[in-house]
Design a protein around this motif. Structure first.
Motif, PDB file in Angstrom:
ATOM      1  N   MET A   1       0.884  -1.009   0.049  1.00  0.00           N
ATOM      2  CA  MET A   1       0.250  -0.087  -0.129  1.00  0.00           C
ATOM      3  C   MET A   1       0.789   1.182  -0.092  1.00  0.00           C
ATOM      4  N   LYS A   2       0.572   2.238  -0.877  1.00  0.00           N
ATOM      5  CA  LYS A   2       1.449   3.653  -0.940  1.00  0.00           C
ATOM      6  C   LYS A   2       0.389   4.607  -0.570  1.00  0.00           C
ATOM      7  N   GLY A   3       1.090   5.708  -0.414  1.00  0.00           N
ATOM      8  CA  GLY A   3       0.244   6.825   0.145  1.00  0.00           C
ATOM      9  C   GLY A   3       0.557   8.032  -0.834  1.00  0.00           C
ATOM     10  N   LEU A   4      -0.482   8.691  -1.399  1.00  0.00           N
ATOM     11  CA  LEU A   4      -0.262   9.741  -2.022  1.00  0.00           C
ATOM     12  C   LEU A   4      -0.999  11.112  -1.466  1.00  0.00           C
ATOM     13  N   ILE A   5      -0.426  12.022  -1.147  1.00  0.00           N
ATOM     14  CA  ILE A   5      -0.851  13.263  -0.511  1.00  0.00           C
ATOM     15  C   ILE A   5      -0.884  14.368  -1.677  1.00  0.00           C
ATOM     16  N   LEU A   6      -1.801  15.007  -1.736  1.00  0.00           N
ATOM     17  CA  LEU A   6      -1.984  16.169  -2.882  1.00  0.00           C
ATOM     18  C   LEU A   6      -1.955  17.561  -2.023  1.00  0.00           C
ATOM     19  N   ALA A   7      -0.832  18.106  -2.628  1.00  0.00           N
ATOM     20  CA  ALA A   7      -0.509  19.322  -1.974  1.00  0.00           C
ATOM     21  C   ALA A   7      -0.207  20.340  -3.155  1.00  0.00           C
ATOM     22  N   ALA A   8      -0.708  20.365  -4.152  1.00  0.00           N
ATOM     23  CA  ALA A   8      -0.135  21.286  -5.361  1.00  0.00           C
ATOM     24  C   ALA A   8      -1.246  22.490  -5.609  1.00  0.00           C
ATOM     25  N   GLY A   9      -2.413  22.595  -4.630  1.00  0.00           N
ATOM     26  CA  GLY A   9      -3.466  23.539  -4.811  1.00  0.00           C
ATOM     27  C   GLY A   9      -2.952  24.994  -4.339  1.00  0.00           C
ATOM     28  N   ARG A  10      -3.344  25.909  -4.717  1.00  0.00           N
ATOM     29  CA  ARG A  10      -3.108  27.492  -4.422  1.00  0.00           C
ATOM     30  C   ARG A  10      -3.869  27.865  -3.214  1.00  0.00           C
ATOM     31  N   GLY A  11      -4.837  27.232  -2.751  1.00  0.00           N
ATOM     32  CA  GLY A  11      -5.423  27.921  -1.514  1.00  0.00           C
ATOM     33  C   GLY A  11      -5.997  29.159  -1.625  1.00  0.00           C
ATOM     34  N   THR A  12      -6.617  29.545  -2.874  1.00  0.00           N
ATOM     35  CA  THR A  12      -7.219  30.606  -2.924  1.00  0.00           C
ATOM     36  C   THR A  12      -8.082  31.238  -1.832  1.00  0.00           C
ATOM     37  N   ARG A  13      -8.688  30.332  -1.151  1.00  0.00           N
ATOM     38  CA  ARG A  13      -9.742  30.721   0.005  1.00  0.00           C
ATOM     39  C   ARG A  13      -8.993  31.419   1.359  1.00  0.00           C
ATOM     40  N   LEU A  14      -7.725  30.995   1.310  1.00  0.00           N
ATOM     41  CA  LEU A  14      -7.275  31.574   2.695  1.00  0.00           C
ATOM     42  C   LEU A  14      -6.153  32.641   2.131  1.00  0.00           C
TER      43      LEU A  14
ATOM     44  N   PRO B   1      -2.033  -0.747  -4.824  1.00  0.00           N
ATOM     45  CA  PRO B   1      -3.244   0.207  -4.223  1.00  0.00           C
ATOM     46  C   PRO B   1      -2.540   1.164  -3.420  1.00  0.00           C
ATOM     47  N   PHE B   2      -3.398   2.297  -3.307  1.00  0.00           N
ATOM     48  CA  PHE B   2      -2.973   3.425  -2.523  1.00  0.00           C
ATOM     49  C   PHE B   2      -3.858   4.294  -1.927  1.00  0.00           C
ATOM     50  N   VAL B   3      -3.549   4.931  -0.838  1.00  0.00           N
ATOM     51  CA  VAL B   3      -4.396   5.987  -0.061  1.00  0.00           C
ATOM     52  C   VAL B   3      -3.916   7.280  -0.872  1.00  0.00           C
ATOM     53  N   LEU B   4      -5.173   7.923  -1.085  1.00  0.00           N
ATOM     54  CA  LEU B   4      -5.245   9.335  -1.604  1.00  0.00           C
ATOM     55  C   LEU B   4      -5.561  10.060  -0.431  1.00  0.00           C
ATOM     56  N   TYR B   5      -4.796  11.062  -0.230  1.00  0.00           N
ATOM     57  CA  TYR B   5      -5.164  11.952   1.012  1.00  0.00           C
ATOM     58  C   TYR B   5      -4.913  13.341   0.597  1.00  0.00           C
ATOM     59  N   LEU B   6      -6.001  14.348   0.880  1.00  0.00           N
ATOM     60  CA  LEU B   6      -5.772  15.795   0.696  1.00  0.00           C
ATOM     61  C   LEU B   6      -5.154  16.327   1.743  1.00  0.00           C
ATOM     62  N   GLY B   7      -4.147  17.073   1.181  1.00  0.00           N
ATOM     63  CA  GLY B   7      -3.105  17.603   2.209  1.00  0.00           C
ATOM     64  C   GLY B   7      -3.448  18.693   3.223  1.00  0.00           C
ATOM     65  N   ASP B   8      -4.560  19.177   2.820  1.00  0.00           N
ATOM     66  CA  ASP B   8      -5.163  20.237   4.024  1.00  0.00           C
ATOM     67  C   ASP B   8      -6.372  19.789   4.668  1.00  0.00           C
ATOM     68  N   ASN B   9      -6.514  18.410   4.756  1.00  0.00           N
ATOM     69  CA  ASN B   9      -7.530  17.650   5.661  1.00  0.00           C
ATOM     70  C   ASN B   9      -6.959  17.217   7.167  1.00  0.00           C
ATOM     71  N   LEU B  10      -7.802  16.999   7.941  1.00  0.00           N
ATOM     72  CA  LEU B  10      -7.386  16.554   9.281  1.00  0.00           C
ATOM     73  C   LEU B  10      -8.366  15.609   9.868  1.00  0.00           C
ATOM     74  N   PHE B  11      -7.992  14.598  10.511  1.00  0.00           N
ATOM     75  CA  PHE B  11      -8.691  13.593  10.863  1.00  0.00           C
ATOM     76  C   PHE B  11      -8.497  13.294  12.332  1.00  0.00           C
ATOM     77  N   GLN B  12      -9.235  13.238  13.148  1.00  0.00           N
ATOM     78  CA  GLN B  12      -8.886  13.240  14.660  1.00  0.00           C
ATOM     79  C   GLN B  12      -8.672  11.761  14.705  1.00  0.00           C
ATOM     80  N   LYS B  13      -9.207  10.842  14.398  1.00  0.00           N
ATOM     81  CA  LYS B  13      -9.032   9.448  14.622  1.00  0.00           C
ATOM     82  C   LYS B  13      -8.114   8.822  13.562  1.00  0.00           C
ATOM     83  N   GLY B  14      -7.358   9.351  12.827  1.00  0.00           N
ATOM     84  CA  GLY B  14      -6.573   8.994  11.817  1.00  0.00           C
ATOM     85  C   GLY B  14      -7.439   8.133  10.714  1.00  0.00           C
ATOM     86  N   ILE B  15      -6.472   7.390   9.758  1.00  0.00           N
ATOM     87  CA  ILE B  15      -7.490   6.856   8.779  1.00  0.00           C
ATOM     88  C   ILE B  15      -7.260   5.383   8.688  1.00  0.00           C
TER      89      ILE B  15
END
Length: 348
Positions: free
Chosen positions: A1-14, A96-110
Motif C-alpha cells: 500500500m502506497k500513500g499519495l498526498i495532494l498538495a499542489a493547490g493554491r489555497g485561494t480561499r485562504l 493500491p494506494f491511499v489518496l489523502y488531501l493535504g489540507d484535511n485533518l482527521f482526529q482518529k486517523g485513517i
C-alpha cells in the motif's frame, strides 16, 4: 500500500495567508498541516509516500517535510484531483494506494478506511455527515456500498459528504486515463469514482470517526487549531519566569515566558517570547513569534509574527509569517496599515 498526498493547490480561499506560502505548510497547534497527513499514513502502516506539488508549492513543502522520507511528484498545472493522481502514475505503479488531501485533518486517523479495503473492494471513500451538503460531493448509499456520487447538488440526496481520504486499487488510473474534463475544465476525482461504479465495481463508504476538518477558510484554521490544542499534553521545556500557567500549556525548548499569564490549551513554539502578556485559550505561537505587553486569545501566530504594545486584545486572529501588530503612542492618533491583497482588519 502506497500513500499519495495532494498538495499542489493554491489555497485561494485562504489569501492573503497563501499568497506566498501553500496552505499545507500553515501551522495549526504548532505543526504544519501536512505533518498530520504524513503521520496518519505512517501510523496506518503506509510507509511509501508521494507528495504531489506544483512549481509554486514545491520549495516550501520540501522545507516543511525535510524530516520525512517522501517522494515529490510535480503537477505543472492545476487541472483537478484526478489529474494529480494521473500525474503520479509512475510512482503508484500497480500498487493500491491511499489518496489523502493535504489540507484535511482527521482526529482518529485513517486506519478504519484501510481496514475496509478488503478483497473485492475497488475503492473506499471517507464520508462525513455535514449540515450543508450542497457545498460538497455527496454519496448515495445502499448499505455500505456507494451507488452514486453527486457533486455539490442543489437538492442533496443525503447528508454524507465525501471527505479527504480515499483508498483505491490501481484500476482508478485506467478510469482517469479516459476521463473528460468537467464543466469547470478540471478532471474530477468524483467523476473517476463514478466511473468505477458504472463499471460495476464495489465502492464502499466509511464514516469518519471523531472530528474532521477541511482547512479551506480562516475560520476553519482557527477551529482546527482549537480541536488539536484540546488534545495537547502539557509540557514545559522552555524558560518560565514569574508567570502563571493554567491548564494544558506547551512551552517548547528555547521559548521564554516572562511576567505573563497563559490559560491553556495553548502552544508556545520554539524560540517564541511571551513577555508581560496574556495568552488566552486556543492560541498557538509559531517559532520565534513574540507577544510583548499585549493580549492574544483564540489565535494563530505563525513563525516570527509579532504582537507588541497593543491596547486591545487580539482575538480570532491569524498572523502570517513575519506579520507585525504594534501599538503606537503619541500624536497624531491614527492607524497606520500596510495590507496585502484580500487582507481583513476590524478596528474598534
Amino acid at each position: 500500500m502506497k500513500g499519495l498526498i495532494l498538495a499542489a493547490g493554491r489555497g485561494t480561499r485562504l489569501r492573503p495567508l497563501t499568497h506566498t506560502r501553500p496552505k499545507p505548510v500553515i501551522r495549526v497547534a504548532g505543526r504544519p498541516i501536512i505533518h498530520y497527513a504524513v503521520e496518519n499514513l505512517l501510523q496506518a502502516g503506509v510507509e511509501e509516500i508521494g507528495v504531489v506539488v506544483s512549481p509554486e508549492t514545491e520549495k516550501d513543502l520540501r522545507l516543511a517535510l525535510e524530516a520525512y522520507p517522501v517522494r515529490y511528484i510535480l503537477q505543472e498545472e492545476p487541472q483537478g484531483l484526478a489529474h494529480a493522481v494521473g500525474v503520479a502514475r509512475g510512482f503508484l505503479g500497480q500498487s493500491p494506494f491511499v489518496l489523502y488531501l493535504g489540507d484535511n485533518l482527521f482526529q482518529k486517523g485513517i486506519r478504519p478506511f484501510l481496514e475496509a479495503f478488503s478483497e473485492g473492494v475497488s475503492a473506499v471513500i471517507a464520508l462525513v455527515r455535514v449540515e450543508n451538503p450542497r457545498q460538497f460531493g455527496v454519496a448515495v448509499l445502499e448499505g455500505e456500498r456507494i451507488v452514486r456520487l453527486v457533486e455539490k447538488p442543489k437538492d442533496p440526496p443525503s447528508d454524507l459528504a465525501v471527505a479527504g481520504v480515499y483508498v483505491f486499487t490501481p484500476e482508478i488510473l485506467e478510469v482517469i486515463q479516459d476521463l473528460k474534463p468537467s464543466a469547470r475544465g478540471e478532471y474530477e476525482i468524483t467523476d473517476a469514482i463514478q466511473g468505477l461504479i458504472e463499471r460495476g465495481r464495489k465502492v464502499v463508504g466509511v464514516e469518519v470517526q471523531g472530528w474532521w476538518k477541511d482547512t479551506g477558510r480562516p475560520e476553519d484554521l482557527l477551529d482546527a487549531n482549537r480541536l488539536l490544542l484540546e488534545e495537547l499534553a502539557p509540557r514545559l521545556d522552555g524558560e518560565v519566569e514569574e508567570s502563571h500557567l493554567t491548564g494544558r500549556v506547551v512551552v517548547e525548548r528555547g521559548a521564554r515566558v516572562v511576567g505573563s499569564r497563559i490559560i491553556g490549551p495553548a502552544y508556545i513554539g520554539e524560540g517564541a517570547v511571551v513577555e508581560g502578556a496574556y495568552i488566552g485559550p486556543f492560541t498557538s505561537l509559531g517559532p520565534g513569534a513574540r507577544v510583548v505587553r499585549a493580549e492574544v486569545e483564540y489565535a494563530i501566530l505563525e513563525d516570527q509574527a509579532v504582537v507588541e504594545d497593543t491596547p486591545l486584545r487580539l482575538q480570532e486572529s491569524i498572523l502570517g509569517v513575519g506579520a507585525q501588530v504594534r501599538g503606537r503612542n503619541g500624536l497624531p492618533r491614527a492607524h497606520r496599515l500596510v495590507l496585502g491583497d484580500l487582507s481583513q482588519v476590524e478596528l474598534a
